[in-house]
Structure formats: structure tokens, C-alpha cells
Design an enzyme around this catalytic site. Sequence first.
Site, PDB file in Angstrom:
ATOM      1  N   SER A  56     -21.136  10.236   9.492  1.00  0.00           N
ATOM      2  CA  SER A  56     -21.688   9.945   8.186  1.00  0.00           C
ATOM      3  C   SER A  56     -20.720   9.243   7.236  1.00  0.00           C
ATOM      4  O   SER A  56     -21.151   8.689   6.233  1.00  0.00           O
ATOM      5  CB  SER A  56     -22.155  11.248   7.523  1.00  0.00           C
ATOM      6  OG  SER A  56     -21.044  12.102   7.279  1.00  0.00           O
ATOM      7  N   SER A  72     -18.083  13.151  11.861  1.00  0.00           N
ATOM      8  CA  SER A  72     -18.264  12.119  10.827  1.00  0.00           C
ATOM      9  C   SER A  72     -17.013  11.410  10.348  1.00  0.00           C
ATOM     10  O   SER A  72     -17.117  10.425   9.617  1.00  0.00           O
ATOM     11  CB  SER A  72     -18.989  12.713   9.628  1.00  0.00           C
ATOM     12  OG  SER A  72     -20.360  12.762   9.901  1.00  0.00           O
ATOM     13  N   LYS A  75     -15.070   9.157  -0.225  1.00  0.00           N
ATOM     14  CA  LYS A  75     -16.435   9.418   0.260  1.00  0.00           C
ATOM     15  C   LYS A  75     -17.230  10.088  -0.853  1.00  0.00           C
ATOM     16  O   LYS A  75     -16.717  10.984  -1.529  1.00  0.00           O
ATOM     17  CB  LYS A  75     -16.379  10.315   1.504  1.00  0.00           C
ATOM     18  CG  LYS A  75     -17.752  10.549   2.144  1.00  0.00           C
ATOM     19  CD  LYS A  75     -17.654  11.352   3.438  1.00  0.00           C
ATOM     20  CE  LYS A  75     -19.023  11.520   4.093  1.00  0.00           C
ATOM     21  NZ  LYS A  75     -18.955  12.293   5.362  1.00  0.00           N
TER      22      LYS A  75
HETATM   23  N1  GLN Z   1     -23.784  13.203  13.218  1.00  0.00           N
HETATM   24  C1  GLN Z   1     -23.688  14.615  12.990  1.00  0.00           C
HETATM   25  C2  GLN Z   1     -24.888  15.078  12.177  1.00  0.00           C
HETATM   26  O1  GLN Z   1     -25.731  14.292  11.940  1.00  0.00           O
HETATM   27  C3  GLN Z   1     -22.411  14.971  12.300  1.00  0.00           C
HETATM   28  C4  GLN Z   1     -22.375  14.582  10.883  1.00  0.00           C
HETATM   29  C5  GLN Z   1     -21.112  15.008  10.187  1.00  0.00           C
HETATM   30  O2  GLN Z   1     -20.080  15.222  10.825  1.00  0.00           O
HETATM   31  N2  GLN Z   1     -21.198  15.150   8.886  1.00  0.00           N
HETATM   32  O3  GLN Z   1     -25.001  16.199  11.799  1.00  0.00           O
END
Ligand code: GLN
Length: 484
Positions: free
Chosen positions: A152, A176, A76
Site C-alpha cells: 500500500s 506494504s 505516507k
Molecule cells: N497487501 C496487503 C493487504 O492488502 C498488505 C497491506 C499492508 O501491508 N498494509 O492487506
Amino acid sequence: MINASLRELSQALAAKKISSVELSTLFLDRIERLNPTLNAFVTVDREKSLKMAVAADARIAAGTAGPLTGVPIAQKDIFCADGWRTTCGSKMLANFISPYDATVIRKMHAEAGLVSLGKTNMDEFAMGSSNETSFFGPVRNPWDTERVPGGSSGGSAAAVAARLAPAATGTDTGGSIRQPAALCNLTGLKPTYGVVSRYGMIAFASSLDQGGPMAASAEDCALLLNTMVGFDERDSTSLERPVEDYTRDLEKPLNGLRIGLPKEFFGEGCDADVMAAVRAAIAEYEKLGATCVEVSLPNSHLSVPAYYVIAPAEASSNLSRFDGVRYGYRAPDYGNLDDMYMKSRAQGFGAEVKRRILIGAYVLSHGYYDAYYLQAQRIRRLIANDFVEAFKQCDVIMGPTSPSTAFKLGEKAADPVQMYLSDIYTIAVNLAGLPGMSIPCGFVGGLPVGLQLIGNYFAEGQLLNVAHRYQQATDWHQRRAAIE
Ligand code: GLN
């Protein structure tokens, strides 16, 4: 080889049936062919990858290889990797070449001998649930390219689901790793907070962020997790614990396992078809010897609101370092210093990141701190306590990972609240600092459904065992997206 498990790849490499250079080339070629459709990778550097593969082959020949030496993996793009462009999905870092390795990367490269195939696309600064906030454009879900892969860690998820890489790293602040794993038919694990070092992992919300593996199976995740964990003096929240082999308990029978089903996870808010697949998976667990007990997480309805105070508050602080001075994007034309800050940040950040910074600065500001931030911290404690109570009655908690299957690109992009609700089942786990997994448990209209497993603190080994036994009894995790 493209569909092989990490153990199979490791065996093939050890038996010299294939070299790491050949194996890496196989995946690099596949990336070249399929990435234009999926946009899962933002950076690929064949030369760098093959150099690592050559070094891995030398270790294998010298008999100094570890279990995953020579196995290729996708990273990532939130993890800094020495000499690699590290963008975090943002224009702000679009040209940033990291001068150092994140601890996770250093462990994977220098210690385990894994070969990085490239850096995967992601929501900008990991803020999102669909990968649509990336400066590098959306990622497409290999199961249906008109749909999102989740986020994400959407690039990592799409890459593994389309077998552009055998496995990948992800990070999980509110879901995410688990949500994209669910939407792409993968197994993903968010470890207990503090188990995997955050050094060199670009910070979003530091009290929540945690890195972990994304792969085709629990066994693959266990092998990968073994290479990621460990105390790190460079991360003040890293925990000093005895080293564990996460593959050790994989085969343990599940007789007597107590599964807690939070009534709040089985009410409204989840698609009926998704719920049916989740219930069928739980019935399968009963066949494997587990028993179910209803538990309650009475404050779980407050997890999304509390998260959207705490995470933006921490993000507004973390992202203040991107000022155009030391690194990152700098506006080409500006007047004085303040003007340079303003223009650089206005041009360098996307809309969702700006929204979070604004919310965060607001909830931390004088007069609002007590009303929002402090309240959210209190709710966070209540949510953590709910889990403490629930785990008095059960060993593992189960429920859906995501309330729906993969949605269409653009479907929720204009409605932040709808997007934020994608994480209603995952966020409480981060607020409590617990480990959580998502595993494939069925399909609705050709799209994968994920079952969420939540464990007590440091129960990664047990979660992997519970996931692995299910994967021996079912073949959902072996189904592959037909993308060619
Ligand atoms: N979807 C959540 C956010 O937008 C979690 C994102 C994540 O876990 N990095 O903050």
C-alpha cells in the site's frame, strides 16, 4: 542533489554548499512538475515545508543540527501530522486535518529536523498491493507508467523512485513497504514489531502494522531508521530497548554469514525470470563469503489465509471509529442516528475496505470465532515457530519479495485473490513480527526485481549490513527510472 544519498545531502547541508530551503525547493519544484503524471503525493504544502526548512537552516547555523537536519522526506499519508491533511487514502478522511503529530512525525520533525515535502498516496487504509484502492486514484510506477507501483505504500515508493523525494516513510502490515520497494527498485525495511511507535499511525491491523523507511539504499534506510525508533509510552506495544545506531555495523564483512533458503520460497508460484534474478543475487552473496543452507517454513502456505482472517478482524474493529460522529466523512442527508452511521460508512469507505470489514465482522461473530479467528491465531503461532526453527540453522533468510514484477494497472483489480497472492512471501514475516527488507537485485524486461531479506527479532542492524555489503558489490540500487 536530486540523486544524492542521505549522507551526501547531510554533508552538503553541513558544509553549507546548499541550504535546506534550496534543497527542499528543488524537490518541491520536481514534485510540481512530475506529480501530475505519477499521482504519488496527495498533499503538498510548499509554505509548511519551507517553514520547516527555514527552521532547519537555523539549527544548522546554530550548530545544533543532527545528521539529517534539513533533509527533505515524503510521508505516507497514514501518519498524522499536526496541521496537515491526513487522509489514509480514503474519502472518509479526505478533509481531516490532524490536530497532532504521530510519534514518528514528531521525532522526524522536532528531534531530527527533517523537512516533510508532503503526504504520499496509498491504498485506502493501507488495504491493497497496487495503490488502486486509493480514493485519490492510482499511483503510476515511474519505471512504466502503465504499471502499478505496488502497495500500500505505493505513493512513497513512486516518489522516491522518481526522485520527488530523497526518501520516504512507509508502513507494512503484510508487505506494504517491501512489495512496493521491490516493484520500484528501492530498499525498504519493515522493522521488528514494536520497534517503531504506532502512535498516530492510522491503525489497520494493530498486531501487524509497523512503520519503516523506504529509500534508495540500505545506508539511507539505516540513517532514517535511526530517527524513527524508540520506546513510546503512548503505544502499548512499543518495546523498551537500548538505543542502537543502525549505521554502526553497515561495513561488517559477510564472511561466514549463513543464508537460509526456505524451500517453500523456491518452488512454484514465482515467475521464472524473477526467480533467476533472486538466485543470481544469492550467488553474489556466496562470492561475498556467505554460505547457503536449505531451511523449511512448513506452514508458510497458510500465511495468506491466516492473514486474511486476522487482518480483517482487527480492521473491522479499528475502523468502527469512523462513524461520522467525531471526525471524518458524514453523509449530508440522513434520518436517525443509525441511518447516519450507515450512510456515512456506506459513502465514506471504498469497496476493498468494505470487503475487509465484512470479512472481519464475520470471522469474529458468534459461532464463527472458533472456526476462523481462533484457528488463524493458532496458525500464526505455528508460522512464528517455523522461523524460530529456521533461525537455528541460519542468520538471515532470503527469497523473492514479490512473485512478479510490477503488473499493469487494472490487471488484478477485479480479482482479490490474485491481488492477495502478491504478498505470499512477505506476510509470514508480519505474522511472526520479524524484521524484513527488500533490496533491488535485477531487472526483468526493464522492471525491477526485489530480493527479500528476513532477520531474527531485532536484527535490523544485521539486515542493513547484509543489504549494504551487497549494494557495495552491485549497482542495481543505483539505477534510476527515466522519468522526466
Ligand atoms: N497487501 C496487503 C493487504 O492488502 C498488505 C497491506 C499492508 O501491508 N498494509 O492487506
